[in-house]
Motif scaffolding. Sequence first.
Motif, PDB file in Angstrom:
ATOM      1  N   CYS A 159      -5.993   1.736   2.198  1.00  0.00           N
ATOM      2  CA  CYS A 159      -5.232   2.967   2.074  1.00  0.00           C
ATOM      3  C   CYS A 159      -5.854   4.009   2.998  1.00  0.00           C
ATOM      4  O   CYS A 159      -7.078   4.054   3.176  1.00  0.00           O
ATOM      5  N   THR A 213       0.833  -1.207   0.000  1.00  0.00           N
ATOM      6  CA  THR A 213       0.000   0.000   0.000  1.00  0.00           C
ATOM      7  C   THR A 213       0.867   1.257   0.000  1.00  0.00           C
ATOM      8  O   THR A 213       0.434   2.309  -0.493  1.00  0.00           O
ATOM      9  N   CYS A 262      -0.873   3.564  -2.856  1.00  0.00           N
ATOM     10  CA  CYS A 262      -1.881   4.442  -2.247  1.00  0.00           C
ATOM     11  C   CYS A 262      -1.688   5.909  -2.607  1.00  0.00           C
ATOM     12  O   CYS A 262      -2.661   6.642  -2.824  1.00  0.00           O
TER      13      CYS A 262
END
Length: 281
Positions: A278, A250, A254
């Motif tokens: 996220c 992530t 993200c």
Amino acid sequence: MRIRPRRRAVVCPLRRIVSACVAIAVAVPAYGCRVEQLTPPGAPTRWPADQARHWQWQWQVSGTLDPTVDADVFLLDPVATTAAQTAELRSRDRRLICQVHVGSVRSADPDASRLPAGVQGSTGRQPGSRWLDVRRWDALEPVLADRFRLCRGKGFGAVALADADGYASRTGFPLDFDDQLMFNRRLARLARSLDLSPGLVNDVPQLAALAPDFDFAVNEECARLDLCAKLLPFADADKPVFHVEYTGSTDDFCVTTVGYGFASIRKDRTLDAWREACPLP
């Protein structure tokens, strides 16, 4: 001696109807049954524009449902999910989306026998599945309408159309871009007629053309495939984009996807309860 006539019991017909509906609600197991009478009151799920960049979501179609996940939106299997589970989630103001495979049929689907052999083509993406001839609206519409009715009857307010991009695969039929556009737009209208908010799963090449017809998009792996910019027609229109990656960190994706305005999570491909979300912007 005066004999009083015996009073006869009067049974209210409405009570019989209500009892019958309750019995049906308990008995309806899957796609094959018509459930118009089970549809709860209410309108399709709303997606307020001022919340478009602030959704947290969960996608679970395998394993035991975890209703405690910290998410505003749950995308679930309408057959496996019970009305009691959806009622619990709705009591906590969760928005519920049901996943319906509209362009394919699995041999294990409860309504598979309703689809003629002539509309079933090559092997699909999932084990035991076959692509459908989406040009045959006459044969597909009654079955898909009942799939949507099952969603509404169980308390879902939105539907995500999966396998709505068969034209890009070897389906066994000569499907083209326009065939798929017409089919997907028909499905969006059908969903709205049954008080469901329509969303599109993947079908990235058609997202720009279909953005006016759908309320939200669901995407798999746009970061890995370098396709996230193609989802901007939804994000720019303040429509939710629910995005998932199955690989990577992530920390890597993200920044990009949340910057675009997507609701992004990391999941295992089994789509069980585990998720890593996220952070919101």
